[in-house]
Design an enzyme around this catalytic site. Structure first.
Site, PDB file in Angstrom:
ATOM      1  N   PHE A 138       0.860  -1.190   0.000  1.00 57.61           N
ATOM      2  CA  PHE A 138       0.000   0.000   0.000  1.00 57.61           C
ATOM      3  C   PHE A 138       0.888   1.229   0.000  1.00 57.61           C
ATOM      4  O   PHE A 138       1.759   1.369   0.852  1.00 57.61           O
ATOM      5  CB  PHE A 138      -0.917   0.021   1.225  1.00 57.61           C
ATOM      6  CG  PHE A 138      -1.877   1.184   1.225  1.00 57.61           C
ATOM      7  CD1 PHE A 138      -3.079   1.109   0.532  1.00 57.61           C
ATOM      8  CD2 PHE A 138      -1.570   2.357   1.902  1.00 57.61           C
ATOM      9  CE1 PHE A 138      -3.963   2.180   0.516  1.00 57.61           C
ATOM     10  CE2 PHE A 138      -2.453   3.431   1.893  1.00 57.61           C
ATOM     11  CZ  PHE A 138      -3.648   3.347   1.195  1.00 57.61           C
ATOM     12  N   ASP A 223       9.249   2.648   1.260  1.00 60.88           N
ATOM     13  CA  ASP A 223       8.069   3.357   1.749  1.00 60.88           C
ATOM     14  C   ASP A 223       8.027   3.178   3.267  1.00 60.88           C
ATOM     15  O   ASP A 223       7.664   2.118   3.764  1.00 60.88           O
ATOM     16  CB  ASP A 223       6.812   2.782   1.085  1.00 60.88           C
ATOM     17  CG  ASP A 223       5.528   3.429   1.586  1.00 60.88           C
ATOM     18  OD1 ASP A 223       5.559   4.104   2.637  1.00 60.88           O
ATOM     19  OD2 ASP A 223       4.485   3.242   0.956  1.00 60.88           O
ATOM     20  N   LYS A 252       2.789  10.244   8.166  1.00 60.71           N
ATOM     21  CA  LYS A 252       2.133   9.749   9.369  1.00 60.71           C
ATOM     22  C   LYS A 252       2.786  10.292  10.650  1.00 60.71           C
ATOM     23  O   LYS A 252       2.561  11.423  11.035  1.00 60.71           O
ATOM     24  CB  LYS A 252       2.072   8.221   9.355  1.00 60.71           C
ATOM     25  CG  LYS A 252       1.036   7.672   8.353  1.00 60.71           C
ATOM     26  CD  LYS A 252       0.841   6.194   8.508  1.00 60.71           C
ATOM     27  CE  LYS A 252      -0.193   5.629   7.542  1.00 60.71           C
ATOM     28  NZ  LYS A 252      -1.574   6.019   7.867  1.00 60.71           N
TER      29      LYS A 252
END
Length: 403
Positions: A138, A223, A252
């Protein structure tokens, strides 16, 4: 004058791409949240691994308040002091020489993929544009990032996808050997698959990926949107593995709840984003960068990073005991304070049920796909909050297990 709102207003006014819980949080402090009715929750969800220092951490409140009285926004025809300080600290603490700021993990990955292709085409020609990613990965919700992400449920239904993207199984070095070539611009890997089930890469796999990228003159992109800024127990998870990428994405936890993303890379690769090549209106926003600088100052200390490792053991030992007692979990895995409890066969597909039952018991957890209950709490959560939250979570597990 403030307007009274309720959960029903979501269904009336909002685009229906989310299905939020039936309660609305209104206040947070540390690892606790309170909803409109005054009900308290222990927060093990952390805004999906975002609230690195919990809610209303004094250092973040101070940084935001002070910056809000100085400068909110300037365009990228100017620079600003918080952005430069934050960039300097990220460079000093990591492999990177250069930083690009944006607003989210998806934007950071979009920039990373564009830069990887630009570098490859500039250095080797138009044929070197292919990107290799992994199934169940993702990387965000832009059209390019859902295409690179290995979950068709996010990319199907929007028409023709960007071309030149290949997906192979995660943790499978033989599959990468078969797929990679001199046409490969980049290999994109999450050191721990987050949305894909909290599945860590093996050290041998990541080392092998690095070697294959070097052999074929391809960039290695990590990532670390979910694993970065202390979540793994190191500032970034690549440090846990001893494998250095060419490009790393972060978001995040970086802002501790304030929207910010960053792409980190080397001097040689960064030069392929010349003036005007890429941009972001709010990228490097002074408010966001001031808050993120405070996050880095708190998290990137021996005391906090060591605490994350100790808290990991506290979570894992207790979750393992709950699983042994109830037969609900077949495995507890993850790294640092990104932990997944994998449901045993009789409970497969019911992760959302556990999330709902946990909320009723007064603790917020997440799911990572249908078969994994995910925990991503504050990195500085108190042991007493861990214990109380897990007591409440055990009540929820017992309810589902019929104990």
């Amino acid at each position: 004058m403030s307007q009274t709102v309720s959960r029903a207003d979501f269904d009336q006014f909002m685009v229906p791409n989310y299905a939020p819980a039936d309660y609305i949080p209104v206040r947070g402090e540390g690892a606790r949240l309170w909803d409109q009715q005054g009900r308290e929750y222990v927060d093990f969800a952390g805004g999906i691994a975002v609230n690195a220092l919990g809610h209303a951490h004094p250092a973040l409140v101070k940084a935001l308040t002070e910056q809000a009285q100085k400068l909110w926004h300037v365009s990228n025809t100017l620079t600003n002091e918080p952005a430069l300080r934050l960039a300097g600290k990220l460079v000093e603490a990591t492999f990177a020489d250069r930083v690009f700021f944006c607003n989210s993990g998806a934007e950071a990955n979009e920039a990373a993929f564009k830069l990887a292709r630009k570098w490859a085409i500039d250095t080797a020609g138009a044929d070197k544009h292919e990107i290799i990613s992994t199934t169940n990965s993702f990387h965000g919700r832009t059209f390019f990032t859902v295409t690179v992400g290995g979950q068709p449920k996010y990319s199907d239904g929007f028409g023709p996808r960007p071309q030149g993207v290949t997906h192979i199984p995660y943790n499978d070095l033989a599959a990468l050997k078969a797929a990679i070539s001199d046409k490969t611009a980049a290999v994109v890997i999450e050191p721990i698959q987050g949305e894909g089930g909290v599945l860590p890469a093996t050290a041998d796999y990541l080392k092998g990926v690095r070697e294959l990228c070097d052999q074929h003159k391809a960039l290695l992109v990590f990532d670390e949107v979910q694993t970065g800024v202390g979540r793994s127990g190191s500032l970034y998870a690549y440090m846990e593995y001893g494998v250095t990428p060419d490009i790393l994405t972060s978001a995040k936890s970086l802002g501790g709840g304030f929207p910010i993303g960053a792409m980190l890379t080397t001097e040689a690769v960064a030069q392929h984003f010349a003036v005007g090549t890429h941009g972001s209106t709010y990228g490097g926003n002074p408010l966001a960068c001031a808050v993120a600088e405070a996050v880095i100052d708190v998290v990137n200390t021996p005391e906090v990073l060591a605490g994350i490792r100790a808290k990991h053991e506290r979570f894992v030992s207790r979750l393992t005991a709950i699983g042994d007692k109830t037969g609900v979990f077949q495995q507890v895995r993850g790294m640092g304070l990104l932990i997944g409890a994998v449901l045993a066969e009789p409970y497969k597909g019911r992760a959302k049920d556990f999330m709902t039952a946990a909320a009723k018991a007064g603790v917020m957890v997440l799911q990572a796909g249908p078969d994994v209950v995910r925990f991503a709490p504050s990195l500085v959560i108190a042991d007493t909050d861990i214990d109380e939250g897990l007591d409440r979570f055990e009540q929820a597990v017992n309810e589902i297990a019929g104990r």
